[in-house]
Design an enzyme around this catalytic site. Structure first.
Site, PDB file in Angstrom:
ATOM      1  N   TYR A 162       4.057  -2.972  -2.432  1.00 18.18           N
ATOM      2  CA  TYR A 162       4.538  -2.063  -3.336  1.00 18.18           C
ATOM      3  C   TYR A 162       4.319  -0.779  -2.123  1.00 18.18           C
ATOM      4  CZ  TYR A 162       5.823   0.384  -7.249  1.00 18.18           C
ATOM      5  OH  TYR A 162       6.825   1.121  -8.633  1.00 18.18           O
TER       6      TYR A 162
ATOM      7  N   ASP B 213       2.689   1.973   5.443  1.00 22.43           N
ATOM      8  CA  ASP B 213       2.770   3.249   4.606  1.00 22.43           C
ATOM      9  C   ASP B 213       1.218   3.794   3.542  1.00 22.43           C
ATOM     10  OD1 ASP B 213       4.314   1.978   0.682  1.00 22.43           O
ATOM     11  OD2 ASP B 213       2.959   4.009   1.635  1.00 22.43           O
TER      12      ASP B 213
ATOM     13  N   LYS C 145       0.074  11.148  -3.536  1.00 21.53           N
ATOM     14  CA  LYS C 145      -0.972  10.980  -4.213  1.00 21.53           C
ATOM     15  C   LYS C 145      -1.826  12.272  -3.688  1.00 21.53           C
ATOM     16  CE  LYS C 145      -0.355   6.103  -4.971  1.00 21.53           C
ATOM     17  NZ  LYS C 145      -0.238   6.121  -6.137  1.00 21.53           N
TER      18      LYS C 145
HETATM   19  P1  KE4 Z   1       5.413   6.560  -6.997  1.00 20.28           P
HETATM   20  O1  KE4 Z   1       6.339   6.570  -5.891  1.00 20.28           O
HETATM   21  O2  KE4 Z   1       4.505   5.931  -7.468  1.00 20.28           O
HETATM   22  O3  KE4 Z   1       4.281   7.770  -6.378  1.00 20.28           O
HETATM   23  O4  KE4 Z   1       4.677   6.191  -5.104  1.00 20.28           O
HETATM   24  C1  KE4 Z   1       4.629   4.517  -5.023  1.00 20.28           C
HETATM   25  C2  KE4 Z   1       3.966   4.145  -4.213  1.00 20.28           C
HETATM   26  C3  KE4 Z   1       4.455   4.309  -2.967  1.00 20.28           C
HETATM   27  N1  KE4 Z   1       3.617   3.596  -2.054  1.00 20.28           N
HETATM   28  C4  KE4 Z   1       2.193   2.456  -2.273  1.00 20.28           C
HETATM   29  C5  KE4 Z   1       1.687   1.699  -1.574  1.00 20.28           C
HETATM   30  C6  KE4 Z   1       2.166   2.828  -3.786  1.00 20.28           C
HETATM   31  O5  KE4 Z   1       0.665   2.441  -4.174  1.00 20.28           O
HETATM   32  C7  KE4 Z   1       2.861   3.655  -4.479  1.00 20.28           C
HETATM   33  C8  KE4 Z   1       2.478   3.746  -6.071  1.00 20.28           C
HETATM   34  N2  KE4 Z   1       1.360   3.462  -6.351  1.00 20.28           N
HETATM   35  C9  KE4 Z   1       1.393   2.799  -8.213  1.00 20.28           C
HETATM   36  C10 KE4 Z   1       0.484   2.045  -7.981  1.00 20.28           C
HETATM   37  N3  KE4 Z   1      -0.327   1.470  -7.199  1.00 20.28           N
HETATM   38  C11 KE4 Z   1       1.773   3.951  -8.941  1.00 20.28           C
HETATM   39  C12 KE4 Z   1       1.385   3.867 -10.014  1.00 20.28           C
HETATM   40  C13 KE4 Z   1       2.772   3.003 -11.161  1.00 20.28           C
HETATM   41  O6  KE4 Z   1       3.634   3.068 -10.653  1.00 20.28           O
HETATM   42  O7  KE4 Z   1       2.641   4.326 -12.088  1.00 20.28           O
END
Ligand code: KE4
Length: 426
Positions: free
Chosen positions: A144, A239, A267
Site C-alpha cells: 500500500y 516507499d 510517519k
Molecule cells: P499517509 O497518506 O496515510 O500518510 O501514508 C500513506 C502510506 C504510504 N506508504 C506506506 C508504506 C504506508 O504504510 C502508508 C500509510 N500506512 C497506513 C497503515 N498501514 C496508514 C494508516 C491509515 O491508513 O489510517
C-alpha cells in the site's frame, strides 16, 4: 470494561463522519466491535475517554517511535507554535530537516517535503513518469502506498497483467497504467518488463512490506529489482513511509544495501505531525517545479510545527544505541508471542524486522502475499479483543504492522505476554 463515553462519541461521529472515523482502518470493521476514543497518550500508553489504559502497539501506525507526548517533541511544537503556525514561505527549519534526511539517506540528494505519505508516493510516480517518459508503473499486490488513484489498483484477473481498480471512483483507464507483480517473486516482475518493454517508468515497493502485515524482502529480492529497473531504463522507488528511520537511521536501503532512485518518507519524520517527503538523485529531482516541468505543490508543505517535531524526532534517534534498544524490545515481544502461541497450540507465525512486527494466525512461513492470505483473520479478531480487554491495544487488522517505541519497557512486554498467554488460551 467501561465504554459508554466512547460509544456515545462513536454514535455522534457516525452522524457526521463516514464510518465515524477519519481513516477507514480505525473503524474496527476488520475486527468487529466499536473503537475506543482516545483522550491522551504518554510514553508507551494511551487512555480512552472512559479512563481505560492501554499499552499501545499501533503508535499512530508508525510515527511515534519515541512514544506518546515525548518531551522533546512537545517542547519543539510548543516553541514553534508560539512563533506562528504557518507562513507559506521558506523557513530555516525546512532546510534543517532536508539536511538531516539527506545525511541519513544519502541517495536523497534533494528532498521535497509534503504533508502525507500519499502525497509523497503519488508524486514519486509522477516524477518517475516525467523523468523516463514512460507511462506504466509496477506495484506489488498487498503493498500500500496511500490512496492516490493510480495506486488503488489490484492485480488483474489471471492473464490480465494490467491492474483493475481497487476502489470505486478509480477509472479503469488509470488502473490499466498500473501493473501488479507479486512480492518476493522476481519472475513476476521480469515477465512484466518483457511484456511491456520500454513502457515502464518505475517499480514502487515497500522494501519491508508492512501493509499486508510484516513480510521481509526475500534474500536478493531488492537487489533483483535494482538490476531489472537499471537494465530497463526504469526507476526504482522505495516507499519507506513505514521503514524510513524505523528499521534503522538510514532506513531499509541502508539495512539491505540496495539504493533506490527515489525514496518516499513519512510517519517518523513528522514526529506525529503531518509530514511526508520524496527525494532522490539531483538529476532526477531537477525535473521538479520550479526547476523543471513536473508540478507538485502544497499549502502546508514544510509546515513549521510539523518540521520542528520532525527535527526533534530525528535528533533523538541519533542517540547511540537507539536501534539496538528498539530491536531488543521487538525481539523480546516476538519471541514471547511465538512461545505463547506454541504453548496454547495456536498456529501463529511472527514476522519481525527491528521494531515492526506482525503475528499471523497461520503456520509459517509467511513470505508472500499468498501466504498472508492463509492467515485466519477471524482468529486474529478474537485475539485482538481479548487483548484489548486486558489493556493491550493492537492494530485493528491482521494485515497491519505492530510497532514498539523507545518508550516501551521490558515490564510493558512482560505485561503484554501475560495477556497474550491468557488471550491465546481462549
Ligand atoms: P499517509 O497518506 O496515510 O500518510 O501514508 C500513506 C502510506 C504510504 N506508504 C506506506 C508504506 C504506508 O504504510 C502508508 C500509510 N500506512 C497506513 C497503515 N498501514 C496508514 C494508516 C491509515 O491508513 O489510517
Amino acid at each position: 470494561m467501561e465504554t459508554s463515553r466512547s460509544r456515545k462519541l462513536f454514535s455522534q461521529a457516525q452522524a457526521l463522519i463516514p464510518g465515524g472515523v477519519n481513516s477507514p482502518v480505525r473503524s474496527f470493521r476488520a475486527v468487529g466491535g466499536q473503537p475506543p476514543f482516545i483522550q491522551k497518550g504518554k510514553g508507551s500508553r494511551i487512555w480512552d475517554v472512559d479512563g481505560n489504559q492501554y499499552i499501545d502497539y499501533v503508535c499512530s501506525w508508525g510515527p511515534l517511535i519515541l512514544g506518546h507526548a515525548a518531551p522533546e517533541i512537545v517542547a519543539a511544537v510548543q516553541q514553534a507554535a508560539a512563533l506562528g503556525t504557518s507562513f507559506g514561505a521558506p523557513t530555516e527549519g525546512e532546510v534543517e530537516l532536508a539536511r538531516l534526511i539527506h545525511e541519513a539517506v544519502p541517495s536523497m540528494e534533494m528532498v521535497r517535503l509534503v504533508s502525507s505519505g500519499t502525497e509523497a508516493a503519488m508524486t514519486a510516480l509522477r516524477l518517475a513518469r516525467a523523468y523516463t517518459g514512460h507511462s506504466k508503473v509496477v506495484k506489488f499486490a498487498g503493498c500500500y502506498h496511500g490512496h492516490a488513484d493510480g495506486l488503488l489498483v489490484q492485480a488483474g484477473s489471471g492473464a490480465a497483467t494490467h491492474g483493475i481498480p481497487d476502489s470505486a471512483g478509480v477509472p479503469a483507464a488509470y488502473a490499466q497504467e498500473t501493473l501488479v507483480a507479486q512480492y518476493n517473486d522476481v519472475p513476476s516482475v521480469e515477465r512484466l518488463f518483457e511484456t511491456y518493454a520500454g513502457q515502464i517508468a518505475c517499480v514502487i515497493v515497500e522494501p519491508v512490506a508492512g501493509n499486508m502485515g510484516v513480510v521481509p524482502p526475500a534474500q536478493g529480492f531488492l537487489a533483483a529489482l535494482r538490476r531489472i529497473t537499471s537494465g530497463n531504463n526504469a526507476l526504482l522507488i522505495f516507499d519507506e513511509v513505514i521503514t524510513g528511520f524505523r528499521v534503522g537511521y538510514g532506513g531499509a536501503q541502508a539495512l539491505y544495501g540496495v539504493t533506490p532512485d527515489i525514496t518516499c518518507l513519512g510517519k517518523v519524520i513528522g514526529g506525529g505531525l503531518p509530514v511526508g517527503a520524496y527525494g532522490g538523485r539531483r538529476n532526477i529531482m531537477e525535473v521538479v517545479a520550479p526547476l523543471g516541468p513536473m508540478y507538485q505543490a502544497g499549502t502546508l508543505s514544510g509546515n513549521p510545527l510539523a518540521v520542528a517535531a520532525g527535527i526533534a524526532a530525528l535528533k533523538a534517534l541519533q542517540q547511540p544505541g537507539t536501534y539496538q534498544k528498539l530491536d531488543r524490545i521487538g525481539a523480546l515481544l516476538a519471541a514471547g508471542l511465538t512461545e505463547a502461541a506454541q504453548e496454547a497450540n495456536v498456529p501463529a507465525t511472527v514476522n519481525r524486522v527491528g521494531s515492526m512486527l506482525t503475528a499471523f494466525f497461520c503456520p509459517g512461513p509467511v513470505a508472500s502475499y499468498a501466504d498472508v492470505q492463509r492467515a485466519d483473520a477471524r482468529a486474529y479478531g478474537r485475539y485482538f479483543h481479548s487483548m484489548l480487554e486486558r489493556g493491550i491495544y493492537l492494530a485493528p487488522s491482521q494485515f497491519e504492522a505492530a510497532f514498539v517505541s523507545l518508550a516501551h519497557t521490558e515490564e510493558d512486554i512482560q505485561q503484554t505476554l501475560k495477556a497474550a498467554q491468557e488471550a491465546l488460551k481462549g
